[in-house]
Enzyme design. Structure first.
Site, PDB file in Angstrom:
ATOM      1  CG  PHE A   1      -1.782   1.019   1.147  1.00  0.00           C
ATOM      2  CD1 PHE A   1      -3.213   0.781   0.745  1.00  0.00           C
ATOM      3  CD2 PHE A   1      -1.663   2.111   1.862  1.00  0.00           C
ATOM      4  CE1 PHE A   1      -4.129   1.734   0.760  1.00  0.00           C
ATOM      5  CE2 PHE A   1      -2.719   3.386   1.786  1.00  0.00           C
ATOM      6  CZ  PHE A   1      -3.902   2.888   1.155  1.00  0.00           C
TER       7      PHE A   1
ATOM      8  CG  ASP B   1      -0.011  -2.571   6.900  1.00  0.00           C
ATOM      9  OD1 ASP B   1      -1.049  -2.795   7.282  1.00  0.00           O
ATOM     10  OD2 ASP B   1       0.163  -1.171   6.461  1.00  0.00           O
TER      11      ASP B   1
ATOM     12  CE1 TYR C   1      -9.345   2.956   6.594  1.00  0.00           C
ATOM     13  CE2 TYR C   1      -8.509   3.841   8.613  1.00  0.00           C
ATOM     14  CZ  TYR C   1      -8.222   3.544   7.332  1.00  0.00           C
ATOM     15  OH  TYR C   1      -7.050   3.735   6.564  1.00  0.00           O
ATOM     16  CE  LYS C   2      -7.843  -0.086   4.882  1.00  0.00           C
ATOM     17  NZ  LYS C   2      -6.453  -0.112   4.679  1.00  0.00           N
TER      18      LYS C   2
ATOM     19  NE  ARG D   1      -9.954  -2.866  -3.017  1.00  0.00           N
ATOM     20  CZ  ARG D   1      -9.692  -2.339  -1.830  1.00  0.00           C
ATOM     21  NH1 ARG D   1      -8.205  -2.804  -1.379  1.00  0.00           N
ATOM     22  NH2 ARG D   1     -10.093  -1.326  -1.033  1.00  0.00           N
TER      23      ARG D   1
HETATM   24  C1  LIG Z   1      -5.796   0.867   4.374  1.00  0.00           C
HETATM   25  C2  LIG Z   1      -4.401   0.782   4.519  1.00  0.00           C
HETATM   26  C3  LIG Z   1      -3.537   1.675   5.202  1.00  0.00           C
HETATM   27  C4  LIG Z   1      -4.103   3.077   5.553  1.00  0.00           C
HETATM   28  O1  LIG Z   1      -3.249   4.097   6.461  1.00  0.00           O
HETATM   29  P1  LIG Z   1      -4.005   5.295   6.941  1.00  0.00           P
HETATM   30  O2  LIG Z   1      -2.949   6.015   7.450  1.00  0.00           O
HETATM   31  O3  LIG Z   1      -5.151   4.794   7.833  1.00  0.00           O
HETATM   32  O4  LIG Z   1      -4.571   6.006   5.782  1.00  0.00           O
HETATM   33  C5  LIG Z   1      -2.138   1.750   5.316  1.00  0.00           C
HETATM   34  N1  LIG Z   1      -1.493   0.376   5.038  1.00  0.00           N
HETATM   35  C6  LIG Z   1      -2.532  -0.514   4.252  1.00  0.00           C
HETATM   36  C7  LIG Z   1      -1.704  -1.778   3.778  1.00  0.00           C
HETATM   37  C8  LIG Z   1      -3.609  -0.351   4.214  1.00  0.00           C
HETATM   38  O5  LIG Z   1      -4.162  -1.302   3.560  1.00  0.00           O
END
Ligand SMILES: *Cc1c(COP(=O)(O)O)cnc(C)c1O
Length: 426
Positions: free
Chosen positions: A155, A224, A249-250, A398
Site C-alpha cells: 500500500f 502491516d 476502520y476496515k 475489488r
Molecule cells: C488501508 C491501509 C493503510 C491506511 O493508512 P492510513 O494511515 O489509515 O490512511 C495503510 N496500509 C495498508 C496496507 C492499508 O491497507
C-alpha cells in the site's frame, strides 16, 4: 499472477437483479446456485452476528475499505458526547477512563491478532504507526545494517513512510516482492516491512515463514495487518513478530478515520525508542518534566492526546466480536470467496474477467479482485444497482467479504448483477 475464470455462463438477464434469464441451462444454473446459497446461509455459524450491524438492501462488499456501522456505536457515542464530555467534561479523563483508553482498547484488539495483553496500543493513523515502528525497528537492529526491505506491492503510504524513515536514519530502501523477502533478507538487512494481505490482489503472505527467515538473517519483521486483522487469524506472539501495525476502520468496523494500532512485542518494549516521543508516552506525563523518560509497556507507543471520540466509537464497535471465534470467521471468509468465484465463473460471460486473487486458500485474504476492462465504469454501474465494491486503477474490481455481515445470498446477488452489467457492456 492472474487466473482466468474459464467456465463462463450465458446469462442474458437484463433486469437489475440479473434474474431474467433465458434458456433452461442458465435457469438451472441460477437455481442450483440459489439453492447452494440458501444451504450455506442456513448452516452459517455467524449468521446471527449480522443483526449487530446497521445494514440495508445494498450488497456491501467494501468492508475492506470502510467497515459497516454496528448498532452499539451510536448510543455509545451519544453517551460519550452527552454525558462524558457534555457533563463531566475534564473529569472524564479519569472518571470515564479516557486517559487509559489507548491501552485498554489495545487489549481488546490483542486477541484478534494473537497477542497477549500489554502489547497493543491504539492511536494515530496507520501511516504514523508505520513510521514509529520502522524507525524504532531500525534503532533496534544490529549495527551496520543499512537496508530496509519493503514489500514491492505495498500500500503506497507504507512505501512513502519507509523512504522518509530511511532518509532520517541513514538507511536505504529496497523494494522486494513479499514472496521473495525471505530469500532476499541478508546481513545488511535491518528490517522488512511487509503487508500481510496485498490490498490490490488479496494475496495472503506467509507471516510465520517470512518472519522466521528475517530473524534467521538477524533482521526485524514489521507487519502491516490492515487487510488481515478481523478477517483471518493472526498469531503475532506465536509467530514471534517484532512489530505490527493495522487500521481499525476496515475489518474491525471502527468508523471513518478510526485510530490505528501498534503492536510491540513484550521483550522488545524496553528497547523501543520512539521517533515521536510525545508527552503521552512519558513515564510520568503530569510531572511535566523537561526531560523525556519513556513509559514502560505498550504506552511507550503513544504520542499525544488520544482521539477520544473515534477511540470510543471503535471501543463500541469491538463489541460485535463478543462470542465470535476468529477461526469461524476465516472458514466463512474462504467459503464466501470460493462461492463468489464459483458464481462469477458460472454466470459471467467467458473472457470478461480474470481473477487476480489466488485460488489457494493459504494464499487468499478476504477479498476477490477481478481484472476487468473498463473496471471504473463497471463498478459505477454495480454501485448504481446496489452492489458496492470498489475500483483500483487501472483495471481491478475489488470485492471485500466481511464474514460478520455478508451472506452467501449477497455473494450470489453480486455475481448476478456483475453478469448483467457485463452482458450490457459486451
Ligand atoms: C488501508 C491501509 C493503510 C491506511 O493508512 P492510513 O494511515 O489509515 O490512511 C495503510 N496500509 C495498508 C496496507 C492499508 O491497507
Amino acid at each position: 499472477m492472474s487466473e482466468p475464470l474459464t467456465t463462463g455462463g450465458d446469462a442474458t438477464g437484463t433486469d437489475t437483479e440479473g434474474g431474467d434469464v433465458t434458456g433452461t441451462d442458465a435457469a438451472d444454473r441460477h437455481a442450483a446456485l440459489a439453492d447452494r446459497a440458501a444451504e450455506l446461509d442456513a448452516a452459517d455459524k455467524l449468521a446471527a452476528v449480522r443483526d449487530r450491524f446497521v445494514l440495508d438492501g445494498t450488497v456491501y462488499l467494501d468492508g475492506n475499505s470502510l467497515g459497516a456501522l454496528s448498532t452499539g456505536v451510536l448510543p455509545r457515542l451519544t453517551e460519550v458526547v452527552g454525558r462524558e464530555w457534555g457533563e463531566l467534561r475534564i473529569r472524564s479523563w479519569e472518571e470515564s477512563g479516557w486517559w487509559t483508553a489507548p491501552e485498554r482498547i489495545g487489549d481488546r484488539i490483542a486477541p484478534l491478532v494473537g497477542a497477549a495483553p500489554g502489547q497493543v496500543v491504539v492511536g494515530d493513523s496507520t501511516s504514523v504507526n508505520v513510521f514509529k515502528a520502522l524507525v524504532a525497528a531500525v534503532r533496534m537492529a544490529p549495527e551496520g545494517r543499512d537496508e530496509i526491505l519493503v514489500d514491492a506491492a505495498t500500500f503506497p503510504t507504507d512505501g512513502y513512510i519507509a523512504q522518509s524513515a530511511a532518509r532520517l536514519t541513514g538507511r536505504t530502501v529496497r523494494a522486494v516482492p513479499a514472496a521473495e523477502i525471505a530469500a532476499e533478507a541478508g546481513a545488511t538487512t535491518a528490517v522488512a516491512l511487509v503487508n500481510h494481505v496485498d490490498y490490490r490482489t488479496g494475496r495472503l503472505h506467509d507471516l510465520r515463514g517470512i518472519t522466521a527467515a528475517l530473524h534467521q538473517a538477524g533482521a526485524l519483521a514489521v507487519w502491516d495487518l490492515c487487510h488481515s486483522a478481523g478477517a483471518l487469524p493472526v498469531s503475532l506472539d506465536a509467530d514471534a513478530v517484532d512489530l505490527a501495525v493495522g487500521c481499525t476502520y476496515k475489518y474491525l468496523n471502527g468508523g471513518p478515520g478510526a485510530p490505528a494500532y501498534l503492536y510491540v512485542r513484550q521483550e522488545l518494549q524496553p528497547r523501543f525508542d520512539s521517533p515521536l516521543p510525545g508527552w503521552n508516552s512519558h513515564a510520568d506525563p503530569f510531572s511535566m518534566a523537561a526531560g523525556y523518560e519513556a513509559a514502560d509497556g505498550a504506552a511507550r507507543g503513544r504520542v499525544g492526546t488520544p482521539e477520544i471520540l473515534s477511540l470510543l466509537a471503535l471501543d463500541a464497535a469491538l463489541d460485535v466480536w463478543d462470542g465470535v471465534a476468529v477461526p469461524d470467521v476465516r472458514e466463512k471468509s474462504l467459503g464466501l470467496t470460493d462461492y463468489f468465484l464459483e458464481c462469477v465463473a458460472a454466470l459471467v460471460p467467458a473472457g470478461r474477467l480474470e481473477s487476480v486473487t489466488p485460488r489457494a486458500h493459504a494464499e487468499r485474504g478476504s477479498q476477490v479482485s477481478l481484472r476487468c476492462a473498463d473496471a471504473g465504469a463497471v463498478m459505477r454501474e454495480l454501485t448504481a444497482r446496489g452492489v458496492v465494491g470498489d475500483y483500483r486503477r487501472p483495471d481491478v474490481l475489488r470485492f471485500g467479504f466481511t464474514p460478520l455481515y455478508t451472506r452467501y445470498a449477497d455473494a450470489l446477488r453480486a455475481a448476478r448483477v456483475l453478469a448483467t452489467v457485463l452482458e450490457g457492456t459486451a
